[in-house]
Design an enzyme around this catalytic site. Structure first.
Site, PDB file in Angstrom:
ATOM      1  N   GLN A 251       0.827  -1.202   0.000  1.00  0.00           N
ATOM      2  CA  GLN A 251       0.000   0.000   0.000  1.00  0.00           C
ATOM      3  C   GLN A 251       0.865   1.258   0.000  1.00  0.00           C
ATOM      4  O   GLN A 251       1.714   1.437   0.886  1.00  0.00           O
ATOM      5  CB  GLN A 251      -0.922   0.028   1.232  1.00  0.00           C
ATOM      6  CG  GLN A 251      -1.929  -1.098   1.280  1.00  0.00           C
ATOM      7  CD  GLN A 251      -1.475  -2.264   2.139  1.00  0.00           C
ATOM      8  OE1 GLN A 251      -0.284  -2.599   2.160  1.00  0.00           O
ATOM      9  NE2 GLN A 251      -2.404  -2.881   2.844  1.00  0.00           N
ATOM     10  N   GLN A 273       0.080  -0.211  -5.838  1.00  0.00           N
ATOM     11  CA  GLN A 273      -1.067  -0.644  -5.039  1.00  0.00           C
ATOM     12  C   GLN A 273      -1.646   0.553  -4.286  1.00  0.00           C
ATOM     13  O   GLN A 273      -0.917   1.319  -3.661  1.00  0.00           O
ATOM     14  CB  GLN A 273      -0.639  -1.732  -4.043  1.00  0.00           C
ATOM     15  CG  GLN A 273      -1.798  -2.274  -3.216  1.00  0.00           C
ATOM     16  CD  GLN A 273      -1.412  -3.481  -2.371  1.00  0.00           C
ATOM     17  OE1 GLN A 273      -0.383  -4.119  -2.612  1.00  0.00           O
ATOM     18  NE2 GLN A 273      -2.240  -3.807  -1.393  1.00  0.00           N
ATOM     19  N   ASP A 295      -6.100  -2.772  -6.555  1.00  0.00           N
ATOM     20  CA  ASP A 295      -7.064  -1.905  -5.854  1.00  0.00           C
ATOM     21  C   ASP A 295      -6.655  -0.434  -5.982  1.00  0.00           C
ATOM     22  O   ASP A 295      -6.733   0.321  -5.017  1.00  0.00           O
ATOM     23  CB  ASP A 295      -7.136  -2.278  -4.366  1.00  0.00           C
ATOM     24  CG  ASP A 295      -7.474  -3.742  -4.143  1.00  0.00           C
ATOM     25  OD1 ASP A 295      -8.070  -4.355  -5.042  1.00  0.00           O
ATOM     26  OD2 ASP A 295      -7.155  -4.262  -3.054  1.00  0.00           O
ATOM     27  N   ARG A 354     -13.113  -5.519  -7.023  1.00  0.00           N
ATOM     28  CA  ARG A 354     -13.452  -6.566  -6.062  1.00  0.00           C
ATOM     29  C   ARG A 354     -14.030  -5.909  -4.811  1.00  0.00           C
ATOM     30  O   ARG A 354     -13.715  -4.745  -4.510  1.00  0.00           O
ATOM     31  CB  ARG A 354     -12.249  -7.445  -5.734  1.00  0.00           C
ATOM     32  CG  ARG A 354     -11.033  -6.713  -5.166  1.00  0.00           C
ATOM     33  CD  ARG A 354      -9.914  -7.686  -4.877  1.00  0.00           C
ATOM     34  NE  ARG A 354      -8.768  -7.025  -4.242  1.00  0.00           N
ATOM     35  CZ  ARG A 354      -7.922  -7.642  -3.430  1.00  0.00           C
ATOM     36  NH1 ARG A 354      -8.100  -8.917  -3.126  1.00  0.00           N
ATOM     37  NH2 ARG A 354      -6.889  -6.989  -2.907  1.00  0.00           N
TER      38      ARG A 354
END
Length: 450
Positions: A251, A273, A295, A354
């Site tokens: 992240q 990410q 994501d 997702r």
């Protein structure tokens, strides 16, 4: 909450506690705005604009509690459990208010909120005058510039943080900061007190704000952002926001947005990410480039991306590329992502999204989908989690990845065939854009393509 710092045993826990303090401060503001709006609606009836305000602010207040708890990821969970118990009553209160408002909408008199022709002017935010609108629509050379940032010393400031620190608090007018060409290696945070700031660069890839914070380096995801903005009414144009941490650091946010009624025009948002953290409240992106792996558009904002280029990058081995992870937790939140008239340039096997949270909501409409968009289209988060409660939709997309024959068969997935259903996710209806976007000077399309 500050007493918890005594109990913390790691820098990550201390950072998570500081995140919670800031986020709960956001919630206090948003609950105050909501209660004032509810009182006004009770005595004077309601309109679509007021209802949009109320649901956006309550939705954000609920999101803040989730983000507070997520900051304890990577810890032993001891403090997280303590904080979660402390927040349970506030979570229930906000959730109840959202549910109560939904029930009351059928009782409270509704005043039509029609905006046609040139009538949007009467609905402009009160701090924007007609005199201030002219420079917002003008070329940079014709703008009134309040502050200039330049690495070579030709402006009043050498860093963006310096310029922001000199901006007025709770500004009642647009405050314009010009950032000249160059790479500004700094992490910038525009706190809630910095309202109505406009940041103008000299072009994507020309004016660059660059940082490298990441979760693997000990930061909470919330704090990894190279650029974070919370003050409402923010506008950015012709700038690149970049996080250079790379896929191996997981992240690593390039841009985090908690700014209500914020707009981004001709901006490049670059990372791997978790590139764009559309955390909360109403946001609009036009003619932007967004790059990432996993994501890389995530959060629980109320967001429309229009005429944007969404570029996938090669992930680490065994990782799957997913464009969106929308975080709607409560069915009464009005949050979600609408990807409208965009180009999805998938250069590696890619999924559209997702379900990060149980009521995740994302639609892709009238967009080009590249050949690497996988036939199933969407990916599970964990087994059957959210598959019955999410809302994922596609409407009139085209390109080699837009075929619907092989799409998932989840109860929450929808092939949208009715224009009136797709119309709910437009600028006009989804983010009440006609009441505030004209004042930004940013181009937009209010409705579907005919």
């Amino acid at each position: 909450m500050s007493d918890l710092t005594v109990l913390s045993r790691s820098p990550r826990e201390e950072m998570a506690i500081h995140d919670c303090v800031e986020l709960l401060g956001y919630s206090v503001d948003e609950l105050g705005w909501s209660l004032a709006e509810m009182a006004d609606m009770e005595f004077g009836g309601s309109n679509m604009h007021q209802e949009g305000n109320l649901r956006a602010w309550l939705s954000a207040a609920l999101t803040n509690q989730d983000t507070c708890l997520e900051g304890f990821d990577g810890t032993d969970g001891r403090l997280r459990h303590y904080v979660e118990q402390s927040l349970s009553q506030m979570n229930q209160l906000v959730s109840n208010l959202l549910a109560m408002h939904k029930r009351l909408r059928s009782i409270i008199p509704h005043i039509p909120h029609n905006i046609t022709g040139g009538s949007w002017k009467k609905d402009l935010p009160p701090w924007l005058t007609e005199e201030e609108l002219r420079p917002l629509r003008a070329d940079v050379k014709a703008m009134h510039i309040d502050a200039v940032v330049a690495l070579d010393g030709s402006g009043g400031f050498r860093s963006i943080n310096q310029a922001i620190s000199r901006a007025p608090n709770h500004s009642s007018r647009r405050y314009v900061i010009l950032v000249k060409k160059g790479e500004y290696r700094e992490n910038v945070e525009l706190k809630k007190k910095y309202t109505n700031i406009m940041l103008v660069g000299e072009g994507m890839g020309v004016t660059v704000i660059s940082g490298s914070r990441s979760f693997m380096d000990g930061w909470t995801t919330f704090r990894t952002a190279t650029f974070a903005v919370s003050g409402r009414g923010f506008i950015a144009r012709d700038i690149t926001f970049r996080n250079t941490a790379g896929p191996q650091n997981f992240q690593a946010v390039a841009l985090r947005v908690d700014s209500d009624r914020s707009a981004f025009f001709r901006c490049s948002i670059e990372g791997y990410q978790d590139t764009l953290y559309a955390h909360s409240l109403r946001q609009f992106y036009r003619d932007c480039n967004i790059y990432g792996t996993i994501d890389f558009i995530f959060g629980n904002g109320l967001v429309v991306l229009q005429h944007c280029n969404i570029h996938t990058r090669r992930p680490l081995p065994y990782q799957k590329v997913t464009i969106t992870a929308q975080g709607r937790k409560d069915p009464n939140q009005n949050t979600g992502f609408s990807i409208h008239k965009c180009i999805i340039d998938a250069t590696t096997p890619t999924y559209l999204g997702r379900p990060w949270k149980a009521y995740s909501r994302t639609v892709v409409m009238q967009s080009y989908l590249g050949s690497q968009v996988q036939p199933t289209g969407w990916l599970e988060w964990a087994g059957n989690f959210g598959l019955n409660t999410l809302y994922y939709g596609e409407y009139m997309n085209y390109g080699p990845g837009a075929g619907l024959a092989g799409r998932v068969r989840w109860p929450g997935y929808h092939v949208i065939r009715d224009a009136s259903v797709a119309g709910f996710f437009t600028v006009r209806r989804f983010i009440d854009g006609l009441s505030w976007l004209p004042a930004t000077g940013v181009a937009f399309t209010a409705d579907l393509n005919k």
